[in-house]
Design a protein around this motif. Structure first.
Motif, PDB file in Angstrom:
ATOM      1  N   SER A 292       0.933  -0.902   0.149  1.00 52.27           N
ATOM      2  CA  SER A 292      -0.352  -0.036   0.320  1.00 52.27           C
ATOM      3  C   SER A 292       0.754   1.235   0.057  1.00 52.27           C
ATOM      4  O   SER A 292       0.037   2.653  -0.578  1.00 52.27           O
ATOM      5  N   LEU A 293       1.866   1.385   0.897  1.00 49.39           N
ATOM      6  CA  LEU A 293       3.276   2.367   0.384  1.00 49.39           C
ATOM      7  C   LEU A 293       3.971   2.373  -0.849  1.00 49.39           C
ATOM      8  O   LEU A 293       3.819   4.100  -1.601  1.00 49.39           O
ATOM      9  N   ALA A 294       3.589   1.603  -1.296  1.00 48.21           N
ATOM     10  CA  ALA A 294       4.157   1.490  -2.766  1.00 48.21           C
ATOM     11  C   ALA A 294       3.476   2.230  -3.778  1.00 48.21           C
ATOM     12  O   ALA A 294       3.945   3.317  -4.954  1.00 48.21           O
ATOM     13  N   ASP A 295       2.143   2.775  -3.411  1.00 48.71           N
ATOM     14  CA  ASP A 295       0.823   2.611  -4.601  1.00 48.71           C
ATOM     15  C   ASP A 295       1.300   4.251  -4.366  1.00 48.71           C
ATOM     16  O   ASP A 295       0.318   4.418  -5.575  1.00 48.71           O
ATOM     17  N   THR A 296       1.440   4.466  -3.655  1.00 47.62           N
ATOM     18  CA  THR A 296       1.887   6.148  -3.892  1.00 47.62           C
ATOM     19  C   THR A 296       3.253   6.572  -3.970  1.00 47.62           C
ATOM     20  O   THR A 296       2.968   7.548  -4.501  1.00 47.62           O
ATOM     21  N   GLY A 297       3.866   5.560  -5.166  1.00 51.14           N
ATOM     22  CA  GLY A 297       4.879   6.379  -5.173  1.00 51.14           C
ATOM     23  C   GLY A 297       5.738   6.232  -4.535  1.00 51.14           C
ATOM     24  O   GLY A 297       6.902   6.723  -5.252  1.00 51.14           O
ATOM     25  N   MET A 298       6.067   6.151  -3.340  1.00 51.91           N
ATOM     26  CA  MET A 298       7.091   6.029  -3.176  1.00 51.91           C
ATOM     27  C   MET A 298       8.506   4.409  -2.841  1.00 51.91           C
ATOM     28  O   MET A 298       7.138   3.857  -3.663  1.00 51.91           O
ATOM     29  N   GLN A 299       9.145   4.829  -2.720  1.00 48.70           N
ATOM     30  CA  GLN A 299      10.475   3.499  -2.860  1.00 48.70           C
ATOM     31  C   GLN A 299       9.878   2.662  -1.756  1.00 48.70           C
ATOM     32  O   GLN A 299      10.798   3.026  -0.445  1.00 48.70           O
ATOM     33  N   VAL A 300       9.949   1.515  -1.964  1.00 46.64           N
ATOM     34  CA  VAL A 300       9.419   0.235  -0.423  1.00 46.64           C
ATOM     35  C   VAL A 300      10.497  -0.170  -0.396  1.00 46.64           C
ATOM     36  O   VAL A 300      10.715  -1.228  -1.413  1.00 46.64           O
ATOM     37  N   CYS A 301      10.850  -0.914   0.417  1.00 45.17           N
ATOM     38  CA  CYS A 301      12.034  -1.663   0.629  1.00 45.17           C
ATOM     39  C   CYS A 301      11.074  -2.986   1.908  1.00 45.17           C
ATOM     40  O   CYS A 301      10.658  -2.585   3.121  1.00 45.17           O
ATOM     41  N   LEU A 302      10.679  -4.501   1.418  1.00 40.78           N
ATOM     42  CA  LEU A 302       9.768  -5.265   2.429  1.00 40.78           C
ATOM     43  C   LEU A 302      11.274  -6.428   2.598  1.00 40.78           C
ATOM     44  O   LEU A 302      12.070  -6.757   2.104  1.00 40.78           O
ATOM     45  N   GLU A 335      22.520  -5.542  -3.146  1.00 40.37           N
ATOM     46  CA  GLU A 335      21.988  -5.600  -4.527  1.00 40.37           C
ATOM     47  C   GLU A 335      21.852  -6.504  -5.292  1.00 40.37           C
ATOM     48  O   GLU A 335      21.235  -6.723  -6.887  1.00 40.37           O
ATOM     49  N   ASP A 336      23.199  -7.555  -4.837  1.00 45.74           N
ATOM     50  CA  ASP A 336      23.746  -8.890  -5.575  1.00 45.74           C
ATOM     51  C   ASP A 336      21.981  -9.864  -5.445  1.00 45.74           C
ATOM     52  O   ASP A 336      21.511 -10.846  -6.168  1.00 45.74           O
ATOM     53  N   VAL A 337      21.230  -9.303  -3.797  1.00 43.72           N
ATOM     54  CA  VAL A 337      20.016 -10.618  -3.663  1.00 43.72           C
ATOM     55  C   VAL A 337      18.590 -10.076  -3.415  1.00 43.72           C
ATOM     56  O   VAL A 337      17.703 -11.028  -2.920  1.00 43.72           O
ATOM     57  N   MET A 338      19.215  -7.972  -3.980  1.00 44.64           N
ATOM     58  CA  MET A 338      17.349  -7.710  -3.696  1.00 44.64           C
ATOM     59  C   MET A 338      16.606  -8.307  -4.677  1.00 44.64           C
ATOM     60  O   MET A 338      16.405  -8.688  -5.832  1.00 44.64           O
ATOM     61  N   GLN A 339      15.441  -8.346  -4.889  1.00 50.58           N
ATOM     62  CA  GLN A 339      14.315  -8.942  -5.656  1.00 50.58           C
ATOM     63  C   GLN A 339      13.331  -7.883  -5.803  1.00 50.58           C
ATOM     64  O   GLN A 339      13.317  -7.667  -4.808  1.00 50.58           O
ATOM     65  N   GLN A 340      12.356  -8.632  -6.573  1.00 46.86           N
ATOM     66  CA  GLN A 340      11.402  -7.153  -7.180  1.00 46.86           C
ATOM     67  C   GLN A 340      10.097  -8.091  -6.966  1.00 46.86           C
ATOM     68  O   GLN A 340      10.209  -9.436  -7.635  1.00 46.86           O
ATOM     69  N   ALA A 341       8.591  -7.663  -6.543  1.00 48.72           N
ATOM     70  CA  ALA A 341       7.681  -8.399  -6.424  1.00 48.72           C
ATOM     71  C   ALA A 341       6.542  -7.532  -6.456  1.00 48.72           C
ATOM     72  O   ALA A 341       6.771  -5.954  -6.086  1.00 48.72           O
ATOM     73  N   ALA A 342       5.387  -8.072  -6.958  1.00 47.67           N
ATOM     74  CA  ALA A 342       4.630  -7.368  -7.964  1.00 47.67           C
ATOM     75  C   ALA A 342       4.629  -5.693  -8.772  1.00 47.67           C
ATOM     76  O   ALA A 342       3.939  -5.188  -8.874  1.00 47.67           O
ATOM     77  N   ARG A 344       6.577  -3.394  -8.414  1.00 47.19           N
ATOM     78  CA  ARG A 344       6.707  -2.062  -7.365  1.00 47.19           C
ATOM     79  C   ARG A 344       7.671  -2.124  -6.082  1.00 47.19           C
ATOM     80  O   ARG A 344       7.755  -0.683  -5.699  1.00 47.19           O
ATOM     81  N   LEU A 345       7.525  -3.490  -5.607  1.00 48.36           N
ATOM     82  CA  LEU A 345       8.181  -3.500  -4.712  1.00 48.36           C
ATOM     83  C   LEU A 345       9.232  -4.113  -4.301  1.00 48.36           C
ATOM     84  O   LEU A 345       9.614  -5.650  -5.090  1.00 48.36           O
ATOM     85  N   ALA A 346      10.535  -3.646  -3.875  1.00 47.50           N
ATOM     86  CA  ALA A 346      11.762  -4.599  -3.323  1.00 47.50           C
ATOM     87  C   ALA A 346      11.591  -5.084  -2.517  1.00 47.50           C
ATOM     88  O   ALA A 346      11.330  -4.519  -1.360  1.00 47.50           O
ATOM     89  N   VAL A 347      12.318  -6.670  -2.479  1.00 46.90           N
ATOM     90  CA  VAL A 347      12.121  -7.542  -1.467  1.00 46.90           C
ATOM     91  C   VAL A 347      13.362  -8.267  -1.340  1.00 46.90           C
ATOM     92  O   VAL A 347      13.781  -8.587  -1.699  1.00 46.90           O
ATOM     93  N   LEU A 348      13.426  -8.006   0.765  1.00 46.68           N
ATOM     94  CA  LEU A 348      14.681  -8.915   0.659  1.00 46.68           C
ATOM     95  C   LEU A 348      14.690 -10.164   1.727  1.00 46.68           C
ATOM     96  O   LEU A 348      13.963  -9.723   2.806  1.00 46.68           O
TER      97      LEU A 348
END
Length: 481
Positions: A292-302, A335-342, A344-348
């Motif tokens: 939901s935070l990423a939906d506002t255009g923010m750069q979010v990491c989970l 940066e080597d293990v960061m993945q993208q989800a949906a 719009r969301l960076a996931v570690l």
């Protein structure tokens, strides 16, 4: 209370009704036969004599009714009819009633055999007439010795009263006992009383929190959101999937807005989402809050920092073997293990499960990693382990800007919530507020936007070892809480 405990109340009502039916089925039918007697006086035809006789009969008839079940009557009837009972037991089945201002006596006999009840009632009436007339007959006084014999013997004394049968007892066709309707009503009332007692007892023994207001009073923290339980999304953990505006999605958007406005002067860059015990829906809350935070255009990491039972990778279908622990032990860069989800969301993800998660999460390397992520993203949402079973989150909490405490409706005990809040307060961490998860809502009319909100109710608990999401049952993913 009845709304929350309706299964208990329903079971008690069914038990009461079943008890009434059982009493009816097990009770032997009893039949009732009645005969009626008329009491008159032997007088002349003069009007005065008739009035006096009527008054005399009414005065005596009340006493006669008390003679019906005496041994003089019952012993004779039992012997005459060959009944296998004692006079005393027979007397307990006979009642006599003399209505006021009448000269009538109603004799009622109860028996399990309708024909026998009629025979006994008629026999009692006949024997009763004999006994009463005998009692009322004056005794003849013998002549004194030496007295001259009268030329004619005097007439034998007679009873001044005469009893007659006005109604013979007939064989009853329907039993007077048991009364099925009465037994059902009694069972229903008993079930209601049992339900009230059972519900009150369960409420007294239940220490869980059922409303957001109660949660706020208990923790003295703001309740930033209430996430409803949605049975229609039984296999969907992610509410913020862009498929439309659902009740769950709106609840997470409201949580996002409340969180942003509550911390408008000092917005946290790195926040931990945790819960007192497993099964509270913390991982689902972290996932959907980040989306939901990423939906506002923010750069979010989970970040999945639950290094004992990670769930984020399974939720998004990502690779779990390389992630947070890989970075902490220096085998890879972020940066080597960061993945993208949906999209719009960076996931570690968590990475491999380590033998020492508490030490890793409280290390200086973890603090450096969080500072690095905070510099690269607008918001970092960290999903951490429950507070009470392990010390992982207590060691991680001082390294973040704030903590969200997720509490499940009608599941978490007051002592558990209080202990979790005290643990966070002792660390000096900033507690942003609480999230009330898995709140069931009454289905009703909405407010014109295709959804409705209702009163909060408890929801079914998941199986041991399974964590349900804050709004839907979890998908069966390996390693999921």
């Amino acid at each position: 209370m009845l709304a929350r405990r309706w299964p208990t109340a329903l079971i008690c009502l069914l038990l009461g009704i079943g008890g009434g039916e059982t009493v009816t089925a097990l009770t032997t039918p009893v039949y009732e036969a009645r005969s009626q007697l008329f009491v008159a006086t032997r007088t002349g035809v003069e009007t005065d004599d008739l009035n006096q006789g009527q008054s005399f009969s009414q005065a005596r008839v009340q006493s006669y009714a008390a003679i019906v079940d005496t041994r003089q009557v019952t012993a004779y009837v039992a012997r005459e009819l060959g009944l296998r009972t004692t006079p005393e037991k027979l007397a307990s089945r006979i009642t006599a009633e003399a209505p006021l201002n009448t000269v009538l006596i109603n004799i009622t006999v109860r028996d399990t055999d309708p024909a026998r009840a009629a025979r006994i009632a008629n026999a009692v009436a006949g024997r009763f007439i004999t006994v009463v007339e005998k009692l009322e007959t004056p005794k003849q006084t013998p002549a004194p010795r030496g007295a001259r014999k009268a030329s004619k013997a005097p007439a034998a004394p007679t009873s001044p009263v005469s009893l007659g049968v006005t109604e013979q007892a007939s064989v009853p066709t329907k039993p007077v006992s048991p009364k099925r309707l009465l037994d059902l009503v009694a069972g229903l009332l008993g079930g209601l009383l049992l339900a009230a007692g059972a519900v009150a007892l369960r409420e007294a023994l239940d220490t869980t929190v059922k409303t957001g207001d109660a949660l706020g009073e208990l923790t003295a923290l703001p309740v930033l959101g209430s996430i409803p339980y949605d049975r229609t999304s039984a296999r969907q953990r992610i509410a913020m999937d862009g498929a439309g505006s659902t009740v769950r999605a709106e609840a997470f958007r409201k949580l996002r807005a409340n969180l942003q406005f509550a911390q408008i002067d000092d917005r946290p860059r790195v926040m931990v989402v945790t819960s007192p015990v497993p099964g509270e829906g913390k991982s689902t809350t972290a996932v959907n809050l980040a989306l939901s935070l990423a939906d506002t255009g923010m750069q979010v990491c989970l970040v999945d920092a639950d290094l004992r039972r990670p769930a984020v990778a399974g939720t998004f279908g990502l690779v779990q073997d390389a992630g947070l622990t890989t970075v902490l032990i220096g085998q890879a860069r972020v940066e080597d293990v960061m993945q993208q989800a949906a999209g719009r969301l960076a996931v570690l993800t968590s990475g491999a499960v380590p033998p020492n998660p508490t030490e890793l999460l409280a290390s200086e390397r973890m603090a450096e990693l969080l500072r690095e992520l905070a510099g690269s993203y607008d918001v970092v949402v960290v999903d951490s382990a429950p507070l009470l079973p392990v010390a992982d989150t207590i060691g991680l909490a001082p390294l973040v800007d704030g903590v969200l405490l997720v509490v499940r409706a009608s599941h978490t005990g007051r002592d558990q919530i209080r202990s979790a809040a005290d643990s966070l307060n002792r660390t000096g961490v900033r507690v942003l507020g609480t999230v009330f998860s898995m709140v069931a809502a009454f289905k009703g009319k909405g407010y014109g936007y295709g959804y409705g909100y209702g009163a909060e109710l408890p929801v079914p608990r998941p199986a041991a070892g399974q964590e349900e999401p804050a709004g839907a049952a979890p998908r069966p993913v390996a390693g999921e809480k």
